[in-house]
Design an enzyme around this catalytic site. Structure first.
Site, mmCIF file in Angstrom:
data_model
loop_
_atom_site.group_PDB
_atom_site.id
_atom_site.type_symbol
_atom_site.label_atom_id
_atom_site.label_comp_id
_atom_site.label_asym_id
_atom_site.label_seq_id
_atom_site.Cartn_x
_atom_site.Cartn_y
_atom_site.Cartn_z
ATOM 1 N N GLU A 33 -8.135 -4.083 13.834
ATOM 2 C CA GLU A 33 -8.245 -3.231 15.013
ATOM 3 C C GLU A 33 -8.423 -1.769 14.619
ATOM 4 O O GLU A 33 -7.949 -1.331 13.578
ATOM 5 C CB GLU A 33 -6.983 -3.347 15.873
ATOM 6 C CG GLU A 33 -6.658 -4.747 16.328
ATOM 7 C CD GLU A 33 -5.292 -4.833 16.979
ATOM 8 O OE1 GLU A 33 -4.637 -3.778 17.140
ATOM 9 O OE2 GLU A 33 -4.872 -5.946 17.324
ATOM 10 N N CYS A 77 -7.307 5.880 14.862
ATOM 11 C CA CYS A 77 -6.282 5.097 14.175
ATOM 12 C C CYS A 77 -6.961 3.887 13.564
ATOM 13 O O CYS A 77 -7.636 3.114 14.266
ATOM 14 C CB CYS A 77 -5.205 4.666 15.173
ATOM 15 S SG CYS A 77 -3.897 3.649 14.445
ATOM 16 N N CYS A 89 -0.204 -7.825 8.129
ATOM 17 C CA CYS A 89 0.742 -7.004 7.373
ATOM 18 C C CYS A 89 1.829 -7.901 6.806
ATOM 19 O O CYS A 89 2.291 -8.833 7.474
ATOM 20 C CB CYS A 89 1.372 -5.939 8.277
ATOM 21 S SG CYS A 89 2.498 -4.805 7.413
ATOM 22 N N CYS A 102 8.233 -6.444 9.758
ATOM 23 C CA CYS A 102 9.089 -5.750 10.725
ATOM 24 C C CYS A 102 9.090 -6.544 12.037
ATOM 25 O O CYS A 102 8.024 -6.790 12.618
ATOM 26 C CB CYS A 102 8.594 -4.323 10.956
ATOM 27 S SG CYS A 102 8.559 -3.331 9.441
ATOM 28 N N CYS A 144 7.192 -5.477 15.416
ATOM 29 C CA CYS A 144 5.780 -5.110 15.285
ATOM 30 C C CYS A 144 4.910 -6.351 15.420
ATOM 31 O O CYS A 144 5.128 -7.357 14.728
ATOM 32 C CB CYS A 144 5.553 -4.448 13.927
ATOM 33 S SG CYS A 144 3.822 -4.158 13.512
ATOM 34 N N GLY A 150 -1.433 -3.138 9.017
ATOM 35 C CA GLY A 150 -1.211 -3.126 7.585
ATOM 36 C C GLY A 150 -0.330 -1.998 7.094
ATOM 37 O O GLY A 150 -0.046 -1.035 7.802
ATOM 38 N N GLU A 151 0.120 -2.139 5.858
ATOM 39 C CA GLU A 151 0.876 -1.118 5.139
ATOM 40 C C GLU A 151 -0.084 -0.445 4.162
ATOM 41 O O GLU A 151 -0.472 -1.039 3.141
ATOM 42 C CB GLU A 151 2.048 -1.762 4.400
ATOM 43 C CG GLU A 151 2.657 -0.947 3.265
ATOM 44 C CD GLU A 151 3.152 0.432 3.680
ATOM 45 O OE1 GLU A 151 2.823 1.415 2.985
ATOM 46 O OE2 GLU A 151 3.861 0.519 4.706
ATOM 47 N N SER A 200 0.494 6.383 6.575
ATOM 48 C CA SER A 200 1.835 5.924 6.922
ATOM 49 C C SER A 200 2.351 4.933 5.888
ATOM 50 O O SER A 200 1.585 4.311 5.146
ATOM 51 C CB SER A 200 1.841 5.280 8.307
ATOM 52 O OG SER A 200 1.116 4.066 8.296
ATOM 53 N N LEU A 235 10.649 5.105 9.574
ATOM 54 C CA LEU A 235 12.062 4.969 9.208
ATOM 55 C C LEU A 235 12.793 4.038 10.173
ATOM 56 O O LEU A 235 13.367 3.042 9.774
ATOM 57 C CB LEU A 235 12.727 6.348 9.181
ATOM 58 C CG LEU A 235 14.129 6.390 8.588
ATOM 59 C CD1 LEU A 235 14.101 6.079 7.090
ATOM 60 C CD2 LEU A 235 14.782 7.749 8.830
ATOM 61 N N HIS A 236 12.848 4.407 11.439
ATOM 62 C CA HIS A 236 13.361 3.587 12.544
ATOM 63 C C HIS A 236 14.871 3.382 12.542
ATOM 64 O O HIS A 236 15.415 2.865 13.528
ATOM 65 C CB HIS A 236 12.664 2.230 12.614
ATOM 66 C CG HIS A 236 11.169 2.318 12.654
ATOM 67 N ND1 HIS A 236 10.498 3.148 13.536
ATOM 68 C CD2 HIS A 236 10.212 1.693 11.915
ATOM 69 C CE1 HIS A 236 9.191 3.019 13.337
ATOM 70 N NE2 HIS A 236 8.995 2.160 12.357
ATOM 71 N N ASN A 287 6.356 0.019 22.310
ATOM 72 C CA ASN A 287 5.451 -0.768 23.142
ATOM 73 C C ASN A 287 5.761 -2.235 22.872
ATOM 74 O O ASN A 287 5.324 -2.779 21.863
ATOM 75 C CB ASN A 287 3.990 -0.441 22.807
ATOM 76 C CG ASN A 287 3.021 -1.067 23.797
ATOM 77 O OD1 ASN A 287 3.420 -1.755 24.725
ATOM 78 N ND2 ASN A 287 1.738 -0.825 23.585
ATOM 79 N N CYS A 323 0.103 -2.177 17.848
ATOM 80 C CA CYS A 323 -0.758 -2.623 16.765
ATOM 81 C C CYS A 323 -0.620 -4.118 16.539
ATOM 82 O O CYS A 323 0.476 -4.651 16.399
ATOM 83 C CB CYS A 323 -0.384 -1.864 15.495
ATOM 84 S SG CYS A 323 -1.539 -2.185 14.178
#
Length: 360
Positions: free
Chosen positions: A91, A104, A111, A115, A118, A166-167, A200, A224-225, A303, A346
């Site tokens: 995407e 973006c 990924c 997480c 996500c 992705g990371e 990121s 971080l979260h 979201n 995402c």
């Protein structure tokens, strides 16, 4: 197959000469691509017709195919799902703001960080993207803006954020190759300021240190979260390997080396990480590493993904969290969310693309 996007300026000259063309044609092709945002060699009228066919066949095979598109915000947000040659789906999201155009982009198909809140993480990792597949997302956005088809008229991408699927730092070499083409001056690359590029990470410490040594002043965004290991172990599983203190130390070092403020991404999740005590803990962790504003907290209203037990904080909890950071003199803003009505999280759009739409 070799693609023009993935070549360095020197490699482009070598490729052109290897194809039996004069070396100066490399500059002509690059001006079409990076200056005029023209990506179909059939429109390169300063090249003979037969030469255009050679150029198209050797260096411009489409790396992506549009699978699906959704728009929001009165046409100012465009989210596209792309089918890759092996059927994987990624995407990109183009967002028009009053004074900037931001793209973006994805760096992986899926990924592997896992997480749980996500959508991409829930689907797992299929593979890394190549630099060409990364840059093709930018090329599409530039062509869309140059056409003037979106509200606001013609424009140019001014900001590129590696915050799609992705990371990025788990696909380090391809991402850095793409970043260098993004920031290379026209006509060698897109000529976007490195300060307009954000990379990121969930906190891959060795790669963060490697990025600091690249000599490119891109913005580092740390997802971080949570300010404590107990909760972050659950929200960001890689924390079991790289703990909060180690990750924040690496972020602080990045700011020290590059003189670029780090963005601390913090998705607020109702009754999970939005408590006042956690806002205070986050402020302490950031303030004790520097007496200048080395970090900026980007609060993100979550979201939610379909069927997830995770949901967004209440407006009151969000306001209280932000207020406590402000009282501690921590720079903080709330992200201006876009596309929440079009599977904006995402990975959501890719998960809903019907198989029959791939490559359509």
């Amino acid at each position: 197959m070799t693609h023009w996007f993935g070549l360095t300026p020197a490699q482009r000259v070598a490729e052109v000469e290897a194809a039996g063309l004069p070396a100066f044609r490399a500059g002509q092709i690059s001006r079409h691509v990076f200056e005029r945002h023209e990506f179909d060699p059939g429109s390169f009228t300063d090249l003979p017709l037969a030469m255009r066919e050679v150029v198209s066949g050797r260096w411009f095979a489409p790396p992506l195919a549009l699978a699906f598109e959704l728009t929001a915000d009165k046409g100012r947000t465009v989210k596209r799902a792309w089918a890759l040659v092996d059927g994987a789906v990624i995407e990109s999201v183009l967002m028009r703001y009053p004074r900037r155009d931001t793209l973006c982009i994805s760096s992986q198909a899926g990924c592997g960080m896992g997480c749980p809140f996500c959508a991409t993480g829930q689907g797992g990792l299929r593979r890394n993207l190549t630099a060409v597949e990364i840059l093709a997302q930018l090329a599409d956005a530039e062509a869309t803006l140059a056409s003037g088809s979106l509200p606001g008229g013609p424009g140019r991408v001014g900001n590129v954020v590696f915050m799609g699927m992705g990371e990025p730092l788990a696909n380090y070499n391809a991402v850095m190759s793409a970043v260098r083409r993004i920031v290379d001056p026209v006509p060698d690359g897109w000529g976007i300021s490195a300060r307009g590029v954000t990379v990121s990470t969930v906190g891959l410490v060795p790669a963060m240190s490697r990025l600091a040594a690249e000599g490119l002043p891109v913005t580092l965004a740390l997802s971080l979260h949570a300010p404590d290991d107990d909760l972050r172990d659950e929200l960001v599983p890689v924390n079991k390997r790289f703990k909060v203190a180690e990750v924040l130390d690496a972020a602080w070092d990045y700011a020290r080396v590059t003189k670029r403020r780090v963005s601390i991404e913090y998705a607020l999740i109702r009754d999970v990480n939005d408590q006042a005590a956690r806002a205070d803990a986050l402020a302490r962790e950031l303030r004790r590493r520097g007496d200048w504003a080395w970090a900026h907290v980007n609060v993100i209203p979550l979201n939610p993904t379909p069927g997830s037990r995770w949901t967004a904080s209440t407006p009151a909890s969000q306001a209280g969290f932000v207020a406590r950071l402000e009282r501690a003199h921590v720079p903080v803003t709330v992200r201006d969310t876009r596309g929440s009505d079009i599977d904006g999280a995402c990975g959501q759009l890719a998960a809903t693309v019907p198989p029959g739409d791939l490559g359509a």
